[in-house]
Design an enzyme around this catalytic site. Sequence first.
Site, PDB file in Angstrom:
ATOM      1  N   HIS A  99      19.952  27.295 -14.306  1.00  0.00           N
ATOM      2  CA  HIS A  99      19.765  26.069 -14.350  1.00  0.00           C
ATOM      3  C   HIS A  99      18.455  25.546 -15.080  1.00  0.00           C
ATOM      4  O   HIS A  99      17.431  26.612 -14.883  1.00  0.00           O
ATOM      5  CB  HIS A  99      19.344  25.069 -13.139  1.00  0.00           C
ATOM      6  CG  HIS A  99      20.969  25.219 -12.250  1.00  0.00           C
ATOM      7  ND1 HIS A  99      21.515  23.994 -12.103  1.00  0.00           N
ATOM      8  CD2 HIS A  99      21.395  25.920 -11.369  1.00  0.00           C
ATOM      9  CE1 HIS A  99      22.654  24.304 -11.538  1.00  0.00           C
ATOM     10  NE2 HIS A  99      22.538  25.415 -10.906  1.00  0.00           N
ATOM     11  N   HIS A 107      24.839  31.527 -13.116  1.00  0.00           N
ATOM     12  CA  HIS A 107      24.334  30.659 -14.626  1.00  0.00           C
ATOM     13  C   HIS A 107      22.833  30.182 -13.720  1.00  0.00           C
ATOM     14  O   HIS A 107      22.491  30.337 -12.575  1.00  0.00           O
ATOM     15  CB  HIS A 107      25.216  29.057 -14.312  1.00  0.00           C
ATOM     16  CG  HIS A 107      25.269  28.521 -12.855  1.00  0.00           C
ATOM     17  ND1 HIS A 107      26.276  28.913 -12.170  1.00  0.00           N
ATOM     18  CD2 HIS A 107      24.421  27.633 -12.315  1.00  0.00           C
ATOM     19  CE1 HIS A 107      26.288  28.225 -10.896  1.00  0.00           C
ATOM     20  NE2 HIS A 107      25.415  27.298 -11.173  1.00  0.00           N
TER      21      HIS A 107
HETATM   22  P1  AMP Z   1      25.336  25.615  -8.268  1.00  0.00           P
HETATM   23  O1  AMP Z   1      25.385  24.549  -7.300  1.00  0.00           O
HETATM   24  O2  AMP Z   1      24.285  26.406  -8.672  1.00  0.00           O
HETATM   25  O3  AMP Z   1      26.608  26.379  -8.412  1.00  0.00           O
HETATM   26  O4  AMP Z   1      25.391  24.770  -9.799  1.00  0.00           O
HETATM   27  C1  AMP Z   1      26.897  24.498 -10.369  1.00  0.00           C
HETATM   28  C2  AMP Z   1      26.473  23.149 -11.357  1.00  0.00           C
HETATM   29  O5  AMP Z   1      27.630  23.267 -12.438  1.00  0.00           O
HETATM   30  C3  AMP Z   1      26.270  21.882 -10.656  1.00  0.00           C
HETATM   31  O6  AMP Z   1      24.980  21.303 -11.059  1.00  0.00           O
HETATM   32  C4  AMP Z   1      27.626  21.085 -11.216  1.00  0.00           C
HETATM   33  O7  AMP Z   1      27.159  19.851 -11.538  1.00  0.00           O
HETATM   34  C5  AMP Z   1      27.665  21.710 -12.821  1.00  0.00           C
HETATM   35  N1  AMP Z   1      29.055  21.685 -13.020  1.00  0.00           N
HETATM   36  C6  AMP Z   1      30.120  21.982 -12.406  1.00  0.00           C
HETATM   37  N2  AMP Z   1      31.393  21.565 -13.067  1.00  0.00           N
HETATM   38  C7  AMP Z   1      30.971  21.340 -14.301  1.00  0.00           C
HETATM   39  C8  AMP Z   1      31.458  21.194 -15.652  1.00  0.00           C
HETATM   40  N3  AMP Z   1      32.709  20.901 -15.842  1.00  0.00           N
HETATM   41  N4  AMP Z   1      30.682  20.965 -16.628  1.00  0.00           N
HETATM   42  C9  AMP Z   1      29.421  21.056 -16.428  1.00  0.00           C
HETATM   43  N5  AMP Z   1      28.564  21.342 -15.319  1.00  0.00           N
HETATM   44  C10 AMP Z   1      29.623  21.578 -14.344  1.00  0.00           C
END
Ligand code: AMP
Length: 145
Positions: free
Chosen positions: A101, A99
């Site tokens: 950001h 993903h």
């Molecule tokens: P990373 O730390 O780069 O893997 O980012 C994962 C991101 O996904 C974090 O910023 C979380 O807040 C976000 N996240 C986790 N679960 C969900 C969800 N169900 N819906 C939206 N964002 C999420």
Amino acid sequence: MKDCVFCKIVARDIPADIVYEDDDSISFLDIRPVNPGHALVIPKRHFENLYELPSDLAGRLFQVAQRIAPAVRDVTGSDGINIGMDNGSAAGQEVFHAHIHVMPRRLDDGYALWHGKAATPDELAPISEKLREALRDKPTERGAG
Ligand code: AMP
């Protein structure tokens, strides 16, 4: 992929604030935003990280991020946008579905901007030499697909 939270969002098995969708990507708001409007851009198919992504899909995801970023900027009135991608736990990756950001920033949001330590030419040169060598004849790890 079973047990992947982002695959569940793609499948509509769990809710998300989806802001954009096309044939191979989807974008939705992060539930733990660094600032309001923080969005994620993900491929619909499950790939763990940047290394696993087919390069043409990686390009399309970045194009989506390029489209989302000014919309986030304009809707939130933010002063800047950080684009980020965590690959591996050491880099802060918590969800192992690739993903990007899209993070709106405000001049007064209180987050630190991180800068490295100044390096000398003697420190930079051997690394750049090794990288040029590693990149020779190797445009991407995955290629198109
Ligand atoms: P990373 O730390 O780069 O893997 O980012 C994962 C991101 O996904 C974090 O910023 C979380 O807040 C976000 N996240 C986790 N679960 C969900 C969800 N169900 N819906 C939206 N964002 C999420």
